[in-house]
Design a protein around this motif. Structure first.
Motif, mmCIF file in Angstrom:
data_model
loop_
_atom_site.group_PDB
_atom_site.id
_atom_site.type_symbol
_atom_site.label_atom_id
_atom_site.label_comp_id
_atom_site.label_asym_id
_atom_site.label_seq_id
_atom_site.Cartn_x
_atom_site.Cartn_y
_atom_site.Cartn_z
ATOM 1 N N GLY A 1 38.342 -0.264 10.739
ATOM 2 C CA GLY A 1 37.608 0.943 11.115
ATOM 3 C C GLY A 1 38.248 1.634 12.305
ATOM 4 O O GLY A 1 38.382 2.858 12.343
ATOM 5 N N LEU B 1 37.032 -0.083 18.941
ATOM 6 C CA LEU B 1 36.687 -0.861 17.750
ATOM 7 C C LEU B 1 37.770 -1.880 17.425
ATOM 8 O O LEU B 1 37.474 -3.006 17.020
ATOM 9 C CB LEU B 1 36.455 0.070 16.560
ATOM 10 N N THR C 1 30.043 10.482 17.377
ATOM 11 C CA THR C 1 29.573 11.397 16.334
ATOM 12 C C THR C 1 28.925 12.637 16.941
ATOM 13 O O THR C 1 29.209 13.761 16.527
ATOM 14 C CB THR C 1 28.575 10.680 15.405
ATOM 15 N N ASP D 1 27.910 0.406 4.860
ATOM 16 C CA ASP D 1 28.983 1.028 5.630
ATOM 17 C C ASP D 1 30.153 1.375 4.732
ATOM 18 O O ASP D 1 30.766 2.435 4.876
ATOM 19 C CB ASP D 1 29.420 0.091 6.760
ATOM 20 N N GLY E 1 29.640 4.625 18.046
ATOM 21 C CA GLY E 1 29.713 5.533 16.902
ATOM 22 C C GLY E 1 28.793 6.726 17.058
ATOM 23 O O GLY E 1 29.163 7.855 16.743
ATOM 24 N N GLU F 1 37.193 5.747 20.496
ATOM 25 C CA GLU F 1 36.321 4.903 19.682
ATOM 26 C C GLU F 1 37.155 3.967 18.815
ATOM 27 O O GLU F 1 36.832 2.777 18.676
ATOM 28 C CB GLU F 1 35.410 5.749 18.801
ATOM 29 N N LEU G 1 40.082 5.447 12.538
ATOM 30 C CA LEU G 1 39.753 6.472 13.526
ATOM 31 C C LEU G 1 40.975 6.879 14.342
ATOM 32 O O LEU G 1 41.169 8.058 14.643
ATOM 33 C CB LEU G 1 38.642 5.969 14.455
ATOM 34 N N ALA H 1 29.182 -1.219 18.593
ATOM 35 C CA ALA H 1 29.870 -0.339 17.641
ATOM 36 C C ALA H 1 28.961 0.810 17.218
ATOM 37 O O ALA H 1 29.408 1.961 17.097
ATOM 38 C CB ALA H 1 30.329 -1.129 16.421
ATOM 39 N N GLY H 2 27.675 0.540 17.001
ATOM 40 C CA GLY H 2 26.741 1.593 16.617
ATOM 41 C C GLY H 2 26.528 2.616 17.711
ATOM 42 O O GLY H 2 26.521 3.818 17.466
ATOM 43 N N SER I 1 26.675 6.054 9.189
ATOM 44 C CA SER I 1 27.491 4.850 9.375
ATOM 45 C C SER I 1 27.209 4.219 10.737
ATOM 46 O O SER I 1 27.050 2.995 10.856
ATOM 47 C CB SER I 1 28.979 5.197 9.248
ATOM 48 N N ALA I 2 27.148 5.044 11.787
ATOM 49 C CA ALA I 2 26.855 4.530 13.131
ATOM 50 C C ALA I 2 25.447 3.943 13.187
ATOM 51 O O ALA I 2 25.223 2.894 13.805
ATOM 52 C CB ALA I 2 27.007 5.647 14.165
ATOM 53 N N SER J 1 29.045 10.209 9.050
ATOM 54 C CA SER J 1 29.454 9.459 10.232
ATOM 55 C C SER J 1 28.228 8.987 11.012
ATOM 56 O O SER J 1 28.187 7.860 11.515
ATOM 57 C CB SER J 1 30.354 10.342 11.109
#
Length: 199
Positions: A178, A34, A71, A119, A67, A30, A182, A63-64, A86-87, A83
């Protein structure tokens, strides 16, 4: 006491270390994706109007989704709820941008400001959760959250001039930081169980 059993002073509980170690590849993948998406956003020429809305909407949507996948694949890792939120924030931002691509750049800017603020706060909380568990490299996550808040402040303070160049650049910077956070967490977590095993 067996050398494989952690002492009472062990920094990371064995189940947490194993969970982080087992899922480090998901976090790494991920993070790399990103970073690549962020670099793509930075090098794309100045975007305005409809093109900016569609392009940034898809960046947030991807990205969502990534994520959310990461997650749920690592749902036993610390800070799961933060997390997840955020996603979801990235996913919702993408859906809002793509829902009506004819929205003005002012609306786009407010969506981005809201995303960076939400975020940023969630990533800071997530970094604190990682610090409590001593999972390592939580500082990178804290920096990512702070940068989100700084990006929101830059957009607000520069309106309307920042509309000309800042949107794609700022989203790219956010995604790169971001992703770096990660990657740092993933690489640190990769060695956690083996370090306990050698203790």
């Amino acid at each position: 006491m067996s050398p494989l059993q952690p002492s009472a002073n062990s920094e990371v509980p064995p189940t947490l270390a194993k969970s982080l170690h087992d899922h480090w590849g998901v976090f790494l993948a991920e993070g790399i994706i990103l970073i690549l998406l962020g670099l793509a956003a930075i090098v794309v020429p100045l975007i305005a109007g409809l093109a900016a809305t569609v392009f940034l909407g898809w960046l947030f949507l991807i990205a969502g989704v990534l994520g959310l996948v990461a997650t749920f694949r690592a749902k036993h890792a610390p800070g799961f709820n933060w997390s997840l939120l955020s996603a979801l924030a990235a996913l919702i931002a993408g859906i809002v941008l793509l829902w009506n691509p004819l929205q003005s750049l002012v609306t786009l800017t407010f969506v981005l400001i809201a995303f960076f603020i939400v975020d940023g706060i969630l990533i800071i909380i997530l970094s604190i959760a990682h610090r409590r568990e001593l999972s390592g490299k939580w500082e990178w996550m804290m920096v990512n959250g702070i940068i989100d808040l700084i990006l929101a402040a830059i957009i607000i303070s520069g309106l309307p001039g920042t509309l000309v160049w800042a949107l794609g650049l700022l989203v790219g910077i956010d995604l790169v930081f971001g992703g770096m956070a990660l990657v740092a967490v993933a690489l640190d977590a990769r060695n956690a169980p083996s370090a306990l095993g050698r203790a």
